[in-house]
Design an enzyme around this catalytic site. Structure first.
Site, PDB file in Angstrom:
ATOM      1  N   MET A  73       0.316   1.569   4.739  1.00  0.00           N
ATOM      2  CA  MET A  73      -0.939   1.597   5.663  1.00  0.00           C
ATOM      3  C   MET A  73      -1.915   0.146   5.921  1.00  0.00           C
ATOM      4  SD  MET A  73      -2.421   4.952   6.232  1.00  0.00           S
ATOM      5  CE  MET A  73      -3.843   4.713   5.212  1.00  0.00           C
ATOM      6  N   SER A 106       0.709  -0.879   0.013  1.00  0.00           N
ATOM      7  CA  SER A 106      -0.328  -0.066   0.107  1.00  0.00           C
ATOM      8  C   SER A 106       0.856   0.894   0.291  1.00  0.00           C
ATOM      9  CB  SER A 106      -1.017   0.546   1.266  1.00  0.00           C
ATOM     10  OG  SER A 106      -1.759   0.889   0.886  1.00  0.00           O
ATOM     11  N   THR A 107       1.010   2.409   1.316  1.00  0.00           N
ATOM     12  CA  THR A 107       1.738   3.336   0.990  1.00  0.00           C
ATOM     13  C   THR A 107       3.237   2.940   0.901  1.00  0.00           C
ATOM     14  OG1 THR A 107      -0.068   4.360   2.244  1.00  0.00           O
ATOM     15  CG2 THR A 107       1.611   5.663   2.540  1.00  0.00           C
ATOM     16  N   ASP A 149      -4.885  -4.503   6.014  1.00  0.00           N
ATOM     17  CA  ASP A 149      -4.673  -6.121   5.009  1.00  0.00           C
ATOM     18  C   ASP A 149      -3.837  -7.370   4.938  1.00  0.00           C
ATOM     19  OD1 ASP A 149      -5.593  -6.436   3.272  1.00  0.00           O
ATOM     20  OD2 ASP A 149      -5.439  -5.341   1.105  1.00  0.00           O
ATOM     21  N   HIS A 190      -2.400  -1.607  -3.534  1.00  0.00           N
ATOM     22  CA  HIS A 190      -3.774   0.121  -2.735  1.00  0.00           C
ATOM     23  C   HIS A 190      -3.665   1.038  -4.020  1.00  0.00           C
ATOM     24  CE1 HIS A 190      -4.358  -1.920   0.924  1.00  0.00           C
ATOM     25  NE2 HIS A 190      -4.519  -2.334   0.338  1.00  0.00           N
TER      26      HIS A 190
END
Length: 340
Positions: free
Chosen positions: A279, A158-159, A282, A185
């Site tokens: 972040m 993600s991030t 997940d 993401h």
């Protein structure tokens, strides 16, 4: 837009210490006020957000969150900003701006809080940057590798993930008998461009996933934004996927959990799961399913993660076999395949 963003952040408990009308002023304001995080538009007069990001990262490295247009052109600009050193991005709302920003309040505040903790010491252009810094990455070459046949590598992030995924996938050898599924993401308008970037930097064949796609040895699928990606079947070293346009209670689409759990159910050959910077949590449930299926699981370590959320939550499950620095993840995948 600046006023709306400021009001939204302030109402979410974030202290907004300054504003800037263009990129030139942004650099000066950041140098003067030294904020914990910057939200930066891409399209601005005089100096755009990409150049402003490059200057900030060179002169006073600061975590930057880009505000990006939700279009394919916006995706190209956003990736250029990430290359310049920005940590992450959020798509600006279309239509009625005030309503759109208000609807993004929770996500915006959460991202700002998360990005503020990012380590940006090694992001962006070096002080002695040259023209080569903007060149497309060359695919990594490898000596011949012998690994366990028919291995599926699943990567979730993600991030901070785009750069991390590029570095891992770009270091995987094409002569290994692997197929790779990436869940990053990212909005729908961005994942196709992301797949193209990955394809340019690896010996593997990369494309954005579509419903019913099959992949085999040496191929990579990137989950499309806005849809979950399930592994629906697996036979003789080839797997088939399906896209699912429903919530599934994960809070994000695509979800790492959905892909990992579906793969654990249907793949009976070796699996390696990888959880990179990001972040939230997940992937935590997904690695549990992978471990029950006998898979090997790797998580990125805290020091090299832009945001140590997803890897930390994965490690906390007790189902992670190795916690590795980013640049060792690909070698960990390949080196451990024979032991899967």
């Amino acid at each position: 837009m600046r006023g709306l963003i400021s009001d939204t952040l302030e109402s979410g408990g974030v202290d907004v210490v300054g504003e800037a009308e263009d990129g030139e002023e942004a650099v000066a304001v950041v140098k003067e006020l030294r904020p914990d995080v910057v939200t930066m538009d891409v399209n601005m007069p005089n100096v755009d957000g990409i150049e402003a990001t490059r200057r900030i990262m060179r002169e006073v490295p600061t975590p930057i969150l880009m505000l990006s247009a939700y279009t394919e052109d916006g995706a190209d600009e956003t990736f250029a900003a990430l290359d310049a050193g920005a940590v992450d991005f959020i798509a600006k709302p279309g239509g009625e701006v005030s309503a759109g920003v208000t609807g993004l309040e929770d996500q915006l505040v959460e991202l700002v809080d998360s990005v503020a903790d990012a380590d940006v010491s090694d992001r962006g252009p070096a002080a002695d940057e040259s023209e080569e810094a903007d060149a497309e990455p060359e695919p990594t070459t490898h000596d011949e590798v012998t690994v366990e046949p028919n291995t599926t590598v699943l990567i979730g992030s993600s991030t901070g993930g785009p750069d991390a995924v590029e570095r891992v996938v770009g270091s995987l050898p094409a002569d290994a008998d692997i197929r790779v599924v990436v869940v990053q993401h990212m909005p729908a308008a961005f994942t196709g461009r992301f797949a193209d970037r990955l394809d340019q930097g690896t010996e593997l064949d990369v494309r954005e996933a579509s419903d019913g796609d099959r992949i085999g040895r040496g191929e990579v699928l990137v989950a499309a934004g806005g849809e979950h990606l399930e592994v629906s079947s697996y036979r003789r070293g080839r797997l088939r996927v399906k896209t699912v346009d429903e919530d599934r209670g994960q809070g994000v689409q695509p979800s790492v959990n959905v892909t990992f759990e579906s793969a654990a159910e249907v793949i009976d050959d070796p699996i390696v799961g990888v959880v990179l910077t990001g972040m939230g949590d997940d992937g935590a449930e997904g690695v549990k399913a992978l471990k029950r299926a006998g898979a090997r699981v790797i998580a990125q370590d805290e020091d090299t993660s832009v945001v140590y959320g997803m890897p930390k939550r994965a490690a906390a499950t007790g189902c992670v076999d190795e916690i590795l620095p980013l640049d060792d993840v690909a070698a960990g995948v390949v080196g451990g395949l024979a032991d899967v």
